[in-house]
Scaffold this motif. Structure first.
Motif, PDB file in Angstrom:
ATOM      1  N   LEU A 210       0.830  -1.206   0.000  1.00  0.00           N
ATOM      2  CA  LEU A 210       0.000   0.000   0.000  1.00  0.00           C
ATOM      3  C   LEU A 210       0.865   1.256   0.000  1.00  0.00           C
ATOM      4  N   VAL A 211       1.988   1.205   0.742  1.00  0.00           N
ATOM      5  CA  VAL A 211       2.913   2.344   0.743  1.00  0.00           C
ATOM      6  C   VAL A 211       3.502   2.545  -0.650  1.00  0.00           C
ATOM      7  N   LEU A 212       3.922   1.458  -1.285  1.00  0.00           N
ATOM      8  CA  LEU A 212       4.511   1.555  -2.615  1.00  0.00           C
ATOM      9  C   LEU A 212       3.495   2.043  -3.643  1.00  0.00           C
ATOM     10  N   VAL A 213       2.296   1.510  -3.574  1.00  0.00           N
ATOM     11  CA  VAL A 213       1.267   1.950  -4.519  1.00  0.00           C
ATOM     12  C   VAL A 213       0.958   3.431  -4.327  1.00  0.00           C
ATOM     13  N   GLY A 214       0.892   3.872  -3.060  1.00  0.00           N
ATOM     14  CA  GLY A 214       0.644   5.292  -2.801  1.00  0.00           C
ATOM     15  C   GLY A 214       1.764   6.175  -3.319  1.00  0.00           C
ATOM     16  N   ALA A 215       3.027   5.745  -3.080  1.00  0.00           N
ATOM     17  CA  ALA A 215       4.170   6.530  -3.548  1.00  0.00           C
ATOM     18  C   ALA A 215       4.226   6.556  -5.072  1.00  0.00           C
ATOM     19  N   GLY A 216       4.016   5.394  -5.693  1.00  0.00           N
ATOM     20  CA  GLY A 216       4.045   5.342  -7.153  1.00  0.00           C
ATOM     21  C   GLY A 216       2.924   6.150  -7.771  1.00  0.00           C
ATOM     22  N   GLY A 217       1.738   6.077  -7.164  1.00  0.00           N
ATOM     23  CA  GLY A 217       0.610   6.866  -7.676  1.00  0.00           C
ATOM     24  C   GLY A 217       0.845   8.353  -7.548  1.00  0.00           C
ATOM     25  N   THR A 218       1.439   8.766  -6.417  1.00  0.00           N
ATOM     26  CA  THR A 218       1.742  10.189  -6.219  1.00  0.00           C
ATOM     27  C   THR A 218       2.763  10.674  -7.237  1.00  0.00           C
ATOM     28  N   ALA A 219       3.807   9.865  -7.462  1.00  0.00           N
ATOM     29  CA  ALA A 219       4.829  10.237  -8.455  1.00  0.00           C
ATOM     30  C   ALA A 219       4.235  10.322  -9.854  1.00  0.00           C
ATOM     31  N   LEU A 220       3.374   9.380 -10.186  1.00  0.00           N
ATOM     32  CA  LEU A 220       2.740   9.394 -11.504  1.00  0.00           C
ATOM     33  C   LEU A 220       1.833  10.611 -11.658  1.00  0.00           C
ATOM     34  N   TRP A 221       1.077  10.929 -10.609  1.00  0.00           N
ATOM     35  CA  TRP A 221       0.203  12.114 -10.632  1.00  0.00           C
ATOM     36  C   TRP A 221       1.028  13.387 -10.801  1.00  0.00           C
ATOM     37  N   ALA A 222       2.137  13.500 -10.056  1.00  0.00           N
ATOM     38  CA  ALA A 222       2.982  14.690 -10.160  1.00  0.00           C
ATOM     39  C   ALA A 222       3.591  14.818 -11.551  1.00  0.00           C
ATOM     40  N   ASP A 223       4.025  13.689 -12.108  1.00  0.00           N
ATOM     41  CA  ASP A 223       4.644  13.723 -13.434  1.00  0.00           C
ATOM     42  C   ASP A 223       3.647  14.121 -14.511  1.00  0.00           C
ATOM     43  N   ARG A 224       2.403  13.671 -14.387  1.00  0.00           N
ATOM     44  CA  ARG A 224       1.399  13.929 -15.415  1.00  0.00           C
ATOM     45  C   ARG A 224       0.699  15.274 -15.254  1.00  0.00           C
ATOM     46  N   THR A 225       0.583  15.804 -14.021  1.00  0.00           N
ATOM     47  CA  THR A 225      -0.259  16.989 -13.794  1.00  0.00           C
ATOM     48  C   THR A 225       0.447  18.180 -13.167  1.00  0.00           C
ATOM     49  N   GLN A 226       1.618  17.980 -12.545  1.00  0.00           N
ATOM     50  CA  GLN A 226       2.227  19.059 -11.771  1.00  0.00           C
ATOM     51  C   GLN A 226       3.491  19.628 -12.406  1.00  0.00           C
ATOM     52  N   ARG A 227       3.627  19.504 -13.679  1.00  0.00           N
ATOM     53  CA  ARG A 227       4.791  20.083 -14.348  1.00  0.00           C
ATOM     54  C   ARG A 227       4.508  21.512 -14.775  1.00  0.00           C
ATOM     55  N   ASP A 228       5.512  22.347 -14.617  1.00  0.00           N
ATOM     56  CA  ASP A 228       5.430  23.755 -15.008  1.00  0.00           C
ATOM     57  C   ASP A 228       6.452  23.987 -16.109  1.00  0.00           C
ATOM     58  N   GLY A 229       5.981  24.103 -17.340  1.00  0.00           N
ATOM     59  CA  GLY A 229       6.903  24.258 -18.455  1.00  0.00           C
ATOM     60  C   GLY A 229       7.792  23.052 -18.648  1.00  0.00           C
ATOM     61  N   GLY A 230       7.307  21.875 -18.269  1.00  0.00           N
ATOM     62  CA  GLY A 230       8.089  20.655 -18.397  1.00  0.00           C
ATOM     63  C   GLY A 230       8.904  20.315 -17.168  1.00  0.00           C
ATOM     64  N   TYR A 231       8.872  21.173 -16.140  1.00  0.00           N
ATOM     65  CA  TYR A 231       9.637  20.940 -14.915  1.00  0.00           C
ATOM     66  C   TYR A 231       8.714  20.494 -13.789  1.00  0.00           C
ATOM     67  N   VAL A 232       9.138  19.463 -13.047  1.00  0.00           N
ATOM     68  CA  VAL A 232       8.472  19.132 -11.792  1.00  0.00           C
ATOM     69  C   VAL A 232       8.918  20.192 -10.787  1.00  0.00           C
ATOM     70  N   THR A 233       7.968  21.000 -10.290  1.00  0.00           N
ATOM     71  CA  THR A 233       8.313  22.228  -9.573  1.00  0.00           C
ATOM     72  C   THR A 233       7.767  22.227  -8.152  1.00  0.00           C
ATOM     73  N   THR A 234       8.567  22.748  -7.222  1.00  0.00           N
ATOM     74  CA  THR A 234       8.136  22.888  -5.839  1.00  0.00           C
ATOM     75  C   THR A 234       7.235  24.110  -5.702  1.00  0.00           C
ATOM     76  N   SER A 235       6.626  24.245  -4.543  1.00  0.00           N
ATOM     77  CA  SER A 235       5.912  25.475  -4.235  1.00  0.00           C
ATOM     78  C   SER A 235       6.926  26.574  -3.931  1.00  0.00           C
ATOM     79  N   VAL A 236       6.462  27.815  -3.842  1.00  0.00           N
ATOM     80  CA  VAL A 236       7.351  28.951  -3.584  1.00  0.00           C
ATOM     81  C   VAL A 236       7.632  29.043  -2.087  1.00  0.00           C
ATOM     82  N   HIS A 237       8.911  29.184  -1.752  1.00  0.00           N
ATOM     83  CA  HIS A 237       9.338  29.356  -0.351  1.00  0.00           C
ATOM     84  C   HIS A 237      10.010  30.714  -0.220  1.00  0.00           C
ATOM     85  N   GLU A 238       9.674  31.432   0.836  1.00  0.00           N
ATOM     86  CA  GLU A 238      10.210  32.776   1.027  1.00  0.00           C
ATOM     87  C   GLU A 238      11.360  32.770   2.030  1.00  0.00           C
ATOM     88  N   PHE A 239      12.411  33.529   1.685  1.00  0.00           N
ATOM     89  CA  PHE A 239      13.590  33.641   2.532  1.00  0.00           C
ATOM     90  C   PHE A 239      14.048  35.102   2.548  1.00  0.00           C
TER      91      PHE A 239
END
Length: 247
Positions: A43-72
């Motif tokens: 279940l852990v592996l399926v969850g991790a693999g599903g999350t990675a697949l979701w990020a690869d297919r839906t969370q790319r910005d200009g082709g980059y897997v991108t983090t949220s913005v952090h302020e410093f």
């Protein structure tokens, strides 16, 4: 004279139904426990693999897997990351240049300010440049943790240094694109003129071309473990003792 009865050689129908179910033997308990562990791991592996697949297919910005913005921010003259070891032993192998692909660092000033400088350089050279300079080290980017370092002003502006492997400077949003190589690297953000006082938001992105195949591999491994765990649990529950016989 009473007629002798032949000894019973088989159970009657009522006696057969009275035979108790098999007890939980050590083997059955072991199968059940191992099966349960395999199901949990799957279940852990399926969850991790599903999350990675979701990020690869839906969370790319200009082709980059991108983090949220952090302020410093810092009252010193520079923001610098801790050493980033690419392709080193331990967990460093997860961040090999081939795994990351092209890297993008995007820095946005929180408020209008003087032009910014963003650079990536060998950690040893950056350490020498910032020695004695008041700056802030970003110890954990995702947790927004920083460590202040006391000191004075830099002896020269960052753009005059020759050790940067990639750099960008100017007003507004700065976007630095770099093809990573093995080694120890440090990212530095400064005002272009070296004066103190920096307040920015930053996000990191990477092409990560292998994410899709890694996600598929993890999903397949999870499915195999899940099937094995279910079979072990089912076998432990269904297993019965052989019917008892009496003389």
């Amino acid at each position: 004279m009473n007629e002798a009865h032949a000894p019973a050689t088989a159970l009657s129908e009522s006696d057969r139904h009275a035979v108790p179910r098999a007890e939980w033997t050590a083997g059955r308990v072991a199968s059940l426990v191992i099966g349960a562990v395999l199901v949990l791991v799957s279940l852990v592996l399926v969850g991790a693999g599903g999350t990675a697949l979701w990020a690869d297919r839906t969370q790319r910005d200009g082709g980059y897997v991108t983090t949220s913005v952090h302020e410093f921010s810092t009252s010193g003259s520079a923001l610098a990351t801790e050493r980033i070891d690419l392709g080193s032993a331990g967990i460093g192998w997860l961040y090999t240049p081939g795994m990351l692909g092209r890297v993008r660092i995007r820095v946005t000033p929180v408020s209008p300010s003087s032009p910014l400088f963003v650079g990536i350089g060998p950690s040893a050279d950056v350490d020498r440049y910032l020695a004695g300079v008041k700056h802030t080290i970003i110890s954990e980017f995702f947790a927004d943790k920083v460590e202040p370092v006391d000191g004075g002003a830099p002896r020269s502006t960052p753009a005059t240094q020759s050790f940067w492997v990639a750099s960008d400077s100017g007003a507004g949003v700065r976007t630095l694109v770099w093809d990573p190589r093995k080694g120890s690297w440090t990212v530095v953000v400064m005002n272009a003129d070296g004066r103190p006082g920096i307040d920015v938001g930053a996000d990191l992105g990477a092409r990560m071309p292998a994410v899709l195949w890694v996600a598929i591999g993890v999903l397949v491994a999870g499915a195999i473990l899940l099937a094995g765990g279910v079979l072990l649990i089912a076998g432990a529950i269904r297993r019965r003792a052989n019917p008892a016989t009496t003389a």
